[in-house]
Design a protein around this motif. Structure first.
Motif, PDB file in Angstrom:
ATOM      1  N   CYS A 161      36.228  34.757  38.361  1.00  0.00           N
ATOM      2  CA  CYS A 161      36.428  36.144  38.818  1.00  0.00           C
ATOM      3  C   CYS A 161      37.842  36.663  38.599  1.00  0.00           C
ATOM      4  CB  CYS A 161      36.044  36.278  40.281  1.00  0.00           C
ATOM      5  SG  CYS A 161      37.026  35.257  41.407  1.00  0.00           S
ATOM      6  N   GLY A 162      38.844  35.781  38.504  1.00  0.00           N
ATOM      7  CA  GLY A 162      40.207  36.256  38.255  1.00  0.00           C
ATOM      8  C   GLY A 162      40.718  37.165  39.348  1.00  0.00           C
ATOM      9  N   CYS A 163      41.068  38.385  38.974  1.00  0.00           N
ATOM     10  CA  CYS A 163      41.578  39.354  39.954  1.00  0.00           C
ATOM     11  C   CYS A 163      40.469  39.989  40.778  1.00  0.00           C
ATOM     12  CB  CYS A 163      42.405  40.422  39.265  1.00  0.00           C
ATOM     13  SG  CYS A 163      41.454  41.550  38.209  1.00  0.00           S
ATOM     14  N   GLY A 164      39.204  39.770  40.410  1.00  0.00           N
ATOM     15  CA  GLY A 164      38.085  40.242  41.217  1.00  0.00           C
ATOM     16  C   GLY A 164      37.542  41.603  40.878  1.00  0.00           C
ATOM     17  N   ALA A 165      37.961  42.203  39.774  1.00  0.00           N
ATOM     18  CA  ALA A 165      37.535  43.570  39.453  1.00  0.00           C
ATOM     19  C   ALA A 165      36.024  43.675  39.273  1.00  0.00           C
ATOM     20  CB  ALA A 165      38.254  44.060  38.204  1.00  0.00           C
ATOM     21  N   GLY A 166      35.412  42.727  38.561  1.00  0.00           N
ATOM     22  CA  GLY A 166      33.967  42.773  38.363  1.00  0.00           C
ATOM     23  C   GLY A 166      33.216  42.657  39.668  1.00  0.00           C
ATOM     24  N   THR A 167      33.693  41.773  40.528  1.00  0.00           N
ATOM     25  CA  THR A 167      33.099  41.612  41.854  1.00  0.00           C
ATOM     26  C   THR A 167      33.179  42.914  42.646  1.00  0.00           C
ATOM     27  OG1 THR A 167      33.634  39.262  41.960  1.00  0.00           O
ATOM     28  CG2 THR A 167      33.356  40.414  44.057  1.00  0.00           C
ATOM     29  N   ILE A 168      34.354  43.508  42.687  1.00  0.00           N
ATOM     30  CA  ILE A 168      34.570  44.737  43.450  1.00  0.00           C
ATOM     31  C   ILE A 168      33.706  45.866  42.907  1.00  0.00           C
ATOM     32  CG2 ILE A 168      36.301  46.488  44.042  1.00  0.00           C
ATOM     33  CD1 ILE A 168      38.372  44.143  43.941  1.00  0.00           C
ATOM     34  N   ALA A 169      33.616  45.979  41.586  1.00  0.00           N
ATOM     35  CA  ALA A 169      32.789  47.021  40.974  1.00  0.00           C
ATOM     36  C   ALA A 169      31.326  46.854  41.367  1.00  0.00           C
ATOM     37  CB  ALA A 169      32.943  46.985  39.458  1.00  0.00           C
ATOM     38  N   ALA A 170      30.840  45.615  41.348  1.00  0.00           N
ATOM     39  CA  ALA A 170      29.439  45.364  41.694  1.00  0.00           C
ATOM     40  C   ALA A 170      29.155  45.699  43.157  1.00  0.00           C
ATOM     41  CB  ALA A 170      29.081  43.910  41.400  1.00  0.00           C
ATOM     42  N   VAL A 178      27.150  39.867  46.295  1.00  0.00           N
ATOM     43  CA  VAL A 178      28.075  39.571  45.208  1.00  0.00           C
ATOM     44  C   VAL A 178      28.949  38.395  45.624  1.00  0.00           C
ATOM     45  CG1 VAL A 178      29.807  40.462  43.615  1.00  0.00           C
ATOM     46  CG2 VAL A 178      28.150  42.039  44.637  1.00  0.00           C
ATOM     47  N   VAL A 179      29.031  37.393  44.774  1.00  0.00           N
ATOM     48  CA  VAL A 179      29.884  36.231  45.033  1.00  0.00           C
ATOM     49  C   VAL A 179      30.928  36.137  43.935  1.00  0.00           C
ATOM     50  CG1 VAL A 179      30.002  33.728  45.246  1.00  0.00           C
ATOM     51  CG2 VAL A 179      28.102  34.975  46.278  1.00  0.00           C
ATOM     52  N   ALA A 180      32.188  36.123  44.331  1.00  0.00           N
ATOM     53  CA  ALA A 180      33.301  35.927  43.402  1.00  0.00           C
ATOM     54  C   ALA A 180      33.582  34.432  43.317  1.00  0.00           C
ATOM     55  CB  ALA A 180      34.535  36.677  43.882  1.00  0.00           C
ATOM     56  N   THR A 191      41.458  37.946  44.638  1.00  0.00           N
ATOM     57  CA  THR A 191      40.226  38.737  44.746  1.00  0.00           C
ATOM     58  C   THR A 191      40.049  39.269  46.157  1.00  0.00           C
ATOM     59  OG1 THR A 191      39.094  37.562  42.958  1.00  0.00           O
ATOM     60  CG2 THR A 191      37.706  38.607  44.618  1.00  0.00           C
ATOM     61  N   SER A 192      40.323  38.433  47.157  1.00  0.00           N
ATOM     62  CA  SER A 192      40.189  38.874  48.549  1.00  0.00           C
ATOM     63  C   SER A 192      41.164  40.002  48.873  1.00  0.00           C
ATOM     64  CB  SER A 192      40.417  37.686  49.486  1.00  0.00           C
ATOM     65  OG  SER A 192      39.476  36.665  49.260  1.00  0.00           O
ATOM     66  N   ILE A 193      42.396  39.880  48.408  1.00  0.00           N
ATOM     67  CA  ILE A 193      43.387  40.926  48.647  1.00  0.00           C
ATOM     68  C   ILE A 193      42.988  42.214  47.938  1.00  0.00           C
ATOM     69  CG2 ILE A 193      45.773  41.626  48.174  1.00  0.00           C
ATOM     70  CD1 ILE A 193      46.583  38.700  48.649  1.00  0.00           C
ATOM     71  N   ASN A 194      42.559  42.105  46.694  1.00  0.00           N
ATOM     72  CA  ASN A 194      42.160  43.306  45.949  1.00  0.00           C
ATOM     73  C   ASN A 194      40.923  43.957  46.555  1.00  0.00           C
ATOM     74  OD1 ASN A 194      44.241  43.303  44.041  1.00  0.00           O
ATOM     75  ND2 ASN A 194      43.167  41.844  42.724  1.00  0.00           N
ATOM     76  N   ILE A 196      40.264  44.059  49.749  1.00  0.00           N
ATOM     77  CA  ILE A 196      40.789  44.819  50.889  1.00  0.00           C
ATOM     78  C   ILE A 196      41.395  46.136  50.427  1.00  0.00           C
ATOM     79  CG2 ILE A 196      42.567  44.827  52.685  1.00  0.00           C
ATOM     80  CD1 ILE A 196      42.121  41.766  52.862  1.00  0.00           C
ATOM     81  N   LEU A 197      42.160  46.091  49.352  1.00  0.00           N
ATOM     82  CA  LEU A 197      42.792  47.314  48.847  1.00  0.00           C
ATOM     83  C   LEU A 197      41.770  48.349  48.406  1.00  0.00           C
ATOM     84  CD1 LEU A 197      45.709  45.814  46.706  1.00  0.00           C
ATOM     85  CD2 LEU A 197      45.821  46.771  49.006  1.00  0.00           C
ATOM     86  N   ASN A 198      40.567  47.892  48.041  1.00  0.00           N
ATOM     87  CA  ASN A 198      39.519  48.803  47.567  1.00  0.00           C
ATOM     88  C   ASN A 198      38.410  49.013  48.592  1.00  0.00           C
ATOM     89  OD1 ASN A 198      40.061  49.460  44.509  1.00  0.00           O
ATOM     90  ND2 ASN A 198      40.635  47.315  44.796  1.00  0.00           N
ATOM     91  N   ASP A 199      38.688  48.642  49.835  1.00  0.00           N
ATOM     92  CA  ASP A 199      37.779  48.913  50.955  1.00  0.00           C
ATOM     93  C   ASP A 199      36.396  48.299  50.779  1.00  0.00           C
ATOM     94  OD1 ASP A 199      39.526  50.635  52.604  1.00  0.00           O
ATOM     95  OD2 ASP A 199      39.412  51.982  50.896  1.00  0.00           O
ATOM     96  N   VAL A 200      36.320  47.091  50.258  1.00  0.00           N
ATOM     97  CA  VAL A 200      35.046  46.390  50.170  1.00  0.00           C
ATOM     98  C   VAL A 200      35.204  44.991  50.732  1.00  0.00           C
ATOM     99  CG1 VAL A 200      34.301  47.697  48.136  1.00  0.00           C
ATOM    100  CG2 VAL A 200      35.447  45.501  47.838  1.00  0.00           C
ATOM    101  N   ALA A 201      34.096  44.416  51.147  1.00  0.00           N
ATOM    102  CA  ALA A 201      34.065  43.037  51.627  1.00  0.00           C
ATOM    103  C   ALA A 201      33.438  42.171  50.544  1.00  0.00           C
ATOM    104  CB  ALA A 201      33.264  42.934  52.918  1.00  0.00           C
ATOM    105  N   VAL A 202      34.021  41.002  50.286  1.00  0.00           N
ATOM    106  CA  VAL A 202      33.489  40.134  49.244  1.00  0.00           C
ATOM    107  C   VAL A 202      33.251  38.725  49.788  1.00  0.00           C
ATOM    108  CG1 VAL A 202      34.618  41.435  47.405  1.00  0.00           C
ATOM    109  CG2 VAL A 202      35.781  39.451  48.389  1.00  0.00           C
ATOM    110  N   GLU A 203      32.339  38.050  49.152  1.00  0.00           N
ATOM    111  CA  GLU A 203      32.072  36.639  49.427  1.00  0.00           C
ATOM    112  C   GLU A 203      32.667  35.832  48.285  1.00  0.00           C
ATOM    113  OE1 GLU A 203      28.199  33.645  49.917  1.00  0.00           O
ATOM    114  OE2 GLU A 203      27.931  35.839  49.939  1.00  0.00           O
TER     115      GLU A 203
END
Length: 295
Positions: A161-170, A178-180, A191-194, A196-203
């Motif tokens: 996932c790297g910086c998490g952009a694909g995860t956040i977009a999905a 969505v799992v990063a 990915t977790s920090i990014n 937060i910056l984009n107002d989404v929760a990720v696994e």
């Protein structure tokens, strides 16, 4: 929220605590554990601005919260590591929208960062791939944001996932889960920090899932992973196996040598994008990036 914060916001354009997290390196951190239905814990690392900025904004103020799910209670070393990850990432990156998905703000190493020009022995990270928004990841996230129906209601796994952009977009486009996934703990933290910056929760998941059946997912994202022929051979063989089980496989890549002509016979080009100038500088000659779908 104090009047001093409002004054600061008017003067600087900072309008939220998340924006503050994006702008200021932390100097302190606190760690908390939250049990989750007897199956694990969320480790929450909260970081605060330096004392002079706390005085400016009104005390106290937490500006960044990094949450990571773990199956067992971590020991002191693990929680200290999480603090260190969050602090280093925020210290050495800046929030950026200068990429193909400007609707996403991502903490990245950019030309204005000292790390951009640092010598190898000055870099506090080993192989900080997560600190750059690679072309394949940009193509993947851009296409998902423009074609949300591709992931809406689906179970998405973002491998590497790297910086998490694909995860956040999905997540933003309505995927049901969505799992990063990345084996680098810094990538998981970034990915977790990014998120937060984009107002989404990720696994997140830090296990090596390549070679597994991934039965709980129906869509797999792969970005910029065909950089090595030996690894590409393993990766592509695995992808073909899971594709046979009816999964959608999306591959973002600018044309690296691991995505050979023979392999391209098994994938379908679905989008091509011109990279913005800064991305061209980062990627040593690549000016375009593409998204492919495994047939």
């Amino acid at each position: 929220m104090s009047q001093r914060f409002h004054n600061f916001a008017r003067e600087t354009g900072v309008v939220s605590l998340r924006a503050l997290a994006a702008e200021w390196p932390p100097c302190d951190a606190s760690t908390f554990l939250y049990p989750r239905a007897n199956v694990g814990f969320f480790v929450s690392v909260c970081v605060a601005p330096s004392a002079d900025k706390r005085e400016l904004l009104g005390n106290p103020l937490v500006v960044c919260c990094l949450c990571v799910f773990v199956e067992e209670i971590p020991d002191i070393g693990d929680t200290t590591m999480l603090k260190d990850l969050a602090s280093l990432i925020v210290k050495h990156t800046v929030p950026s929208r200068r990429h193909l998905t400007p609707e996403l703000v991502l903490r990245l190493v950019t030309p204005e960062c000292p790390l951009w020009r640092a010598k190898e022995d000055e870099i506090p990270f080993k192989d900080p791939f997560w600190a750059f928004y690679w072309p394949g990841g940009q193509a993947t996230a851009r296409y998902i944001l423009d074609n949300g129906e591709l992931v809406k209601g689906r179970r998405v796994l973002d491998i590497g996932c790297g910086c998490g952009a694909g995860t956040i977009a999905a997540v933003k486009m309505g995927a049901s889960r969505v799992v990063a996934n990345d084996i680098d703990p810094y990538a998981i933290a970034a990915t977790s920090i990014n998120a937060i910056l984009n107002d989404v929760a990720v696994e997140t998941n830090s296990n090596d899932l390549i070679g597994t059946k991934c039965e709980e997912f129906d869509t797999i994202l792969i970005g910029d992973m065909f950089y090595d022929e030996e690894f590409a051979n393993v990766l592509f063989g695995w992808l073909q196996g899971v594709r046979g089980e009816g999964k959608t496989i999306l591959i973002g890549d600018p044309g690296r040598h691991g995505l050979t002509e023979k392999r391209r016979q098994h994938i379908e080009l679905i989008a091509k994008y011109n990279l913005p100038p800064e991305s061209c500088i980062e990627n040593h000659g690549f000016t375009e990036t593409s998204l492919w779908k495994l047939k």
